[in-house]
Design an enzyme around this catalytic site. Structure first.
Site, PDB file in Angstrom:
ATOM      1  N   ASN A  12      33.249  15.737 -13.598  1.00 41.62           N
ATOM      2  CA  ASN A  12      31.914  15.629 -13.552  1.00 41.62           C
ATOM      3  C   ASN A  12      31.215  16.431 -12.099  1.00 41.62           C
ATOM      4  O   ASN A  12      30.312  15.762 -11.428  1.00 41.62           O
ATOM      5  CB  ASN A  12      31.412  13.885 -13.412  1.00 41.62           C
ATOM      6  CG  ASN A  12      31.935  13.180 -14.565  1.00 41.62           C
ATOM      7  OD1 ASN A  12      31.699  13.674 -15.594  1.00 41.62           O
ATOM      8  ND2 ASN A  12      32.461  12.240 -14.251  1.00 41.62           N
ATOM      9  N   SER A  16      30.562  22.640 -16.339  1.00 42.96           N
ATOM     10  CA  SER A  16      29.938  23.175 -17.376  1.00 42.96           C
ATOM     11  C   SER A  16      28.499  23.605 -17.389  1.00 42.96           C
ATOM     12  O   SER A  16      27.924  24.639 -17.869  1.00 42.96           O
ATOM     13  CB  SER A  16      29.959  22.317 -18.805  1.00 42.96           C
ATOM     14  OG  SER A  16      31.418  21.998 -19.073  1.00 42.96           O
ATOM     15  N   GLU A 105      36.781  24.609 -19.730  1.00 42.13           N
ATOM     16  CA  GLU A 105      38.093  24.173 -19.686  1.00 42.13           C
ATOM     17  C   GLU A 105      39.364  24.952 -19.362  1.00 42.13           C
ATOM     18  O   GLU A 105      40.394  24.722 -20.240  1.00 42.13           O
ATOM     19  CB  GLU A 105      38.285  23.126 -20.890  1.00 42.13           C
ATOM     20  CG  GLU A 105      36.848  22.232 -21.122  1.00 42.13           C
ATOM     21  CD  GLU A 105      36.921  21.201 -20.297  1.00 42.13           C
ATOM     22  OE1 GLU A 105      37.992  20.971 -19.384  1.00 42.13           O
ATOM     23  OE2 GLU A 105      35.807  20.343 -20.351  1.00 42.13           O
ATOM     24  N   GLN A 107      41.653  25.046 -17.679  1.00 41.28           N
ATOM     25  CA  GLN A 107      42.914  24.315 -17.040  1.00 41.28           C
ATOM     26  C   GLN A 107      43.963  24.186 -18.370  1.00 41.28           C
ATOM     27  O   GLN A 107      45.023  24.028 -18.241  1.00 41.28           O
ATOM     28  CB  GLN A 107      42.767  23.015 -16.622  1.00 41.28           C
ATOM     29  CG  GLN A 107      42.489  21.795 -17.470  1.00 41.28           C
ATOM     30  CD  GLN A 107      40.981  21.774 -17.606  1.00 41.28           C
ATOM     31  OE1 GLN A 107      40.177  22.483 -17.023  1.00 41.28           O
ATOM     32  NE2 GLN A 107      40.243  20.880 -18.350  1.00 41.28           N
TER      33      GLN A 107
END
Length: 215
Positions: A12, A16, A105, A107
């Site tokens: 959060n 994105s 994403e 990771q």
């Protein structure tokens, strides 16, 4: 010179949203971008979604066995062909190519895939902006994030706050609303009775919930 960027933060922290804003900025200037994300992130399927409600379909998905550089080359060729087929040819040859690859994403990428992101930057001359979280719910680095920390030309932390108001560092996992500190490294948010959710926390609050446990 093209660079590999890793922009990371706790859950959060607007990763994105920042990615979609970067894509918009490129395209507002008439440049082409490619968006991708790992298939392991099943939330929103083949779309990138921000907390602000903005969504966008990715150009390609990356599974754990994929050759990300080959996928990029395939979709780069498509962009170049579409530019050549345009009714009004682009006067600036650089605008007929991909200006940037954006990865959400990140990771979840493998070590080899991150190595190939560096090759895309250095050998193919295309900037790569990778967005992701640094550590899992047990404060352990994801393999993709660890390799990005090792290789990226530029590291940028996107900040968010804990419920107490301090800067959030960690990502605590809740199952059915209860904090858990054991389990698989990857568990995507699930809309079930025992749904998996995450909360961004500072070190103090994380240790309070975990009973002092780290990893």
């Amino acid at each position: 010179m093209a660079k590999l960027y890793f922009r990371y933060g706790a859950m959060n922290s607007g990763k994105s949203t920042a990615l979609l804003q970067a894509a918009y900025n490129y395209e507002e200037r008439g440049q082409h971008v490619l968006l991708a994300k790992p298939t392991i992130d099943t939330k929103d399927a083949d779309r990138i979604s921000s907390r602000l409600g903005v969504t966008r379909e990715v150009d390609f998905l990356v599974d754990a066995t994929a050759d990300i550089r080959a996928l990029f080359a395939e979709h780069r060729a498509r962009v170049q062909q579409q530019a050549r087929d345009a009714l009004v040819p682009d006067a600036d040859a650089t605008r007929a190519d991909v200006a940037c690859l954006l990865i959400d994403e990140a990771q979840f990428l493998t070590r080899d895939q991150v190595d190939d992101l560096l090759r895309i930057v250095v050998l193919d001359g295309i900037p790569v902006l990778a967005y992701g979280i640094r550590t899992d719910f047990q404060t352990q680095a994801f393999p993709g994030s660890r390799r990005l920390m090792e290789l990226a030309h530029s590291l940028e932390e996107l900040k968010t706050i804990c419920r107490c108001g301090r800067k959030a560092l960690f990502n605590a996992r809740l199952v059915g609303g209860r904090f858990v500190f054991d389990g698989d490294q990857v568990a995507i948010d699930q809309l079930t009775a025992e749904r998996v959710t995450y909360e961004s926390m500072c070190a103090e609050c994380y240790l309070a919930e975990s009973g002092g446990r780290l990893g």
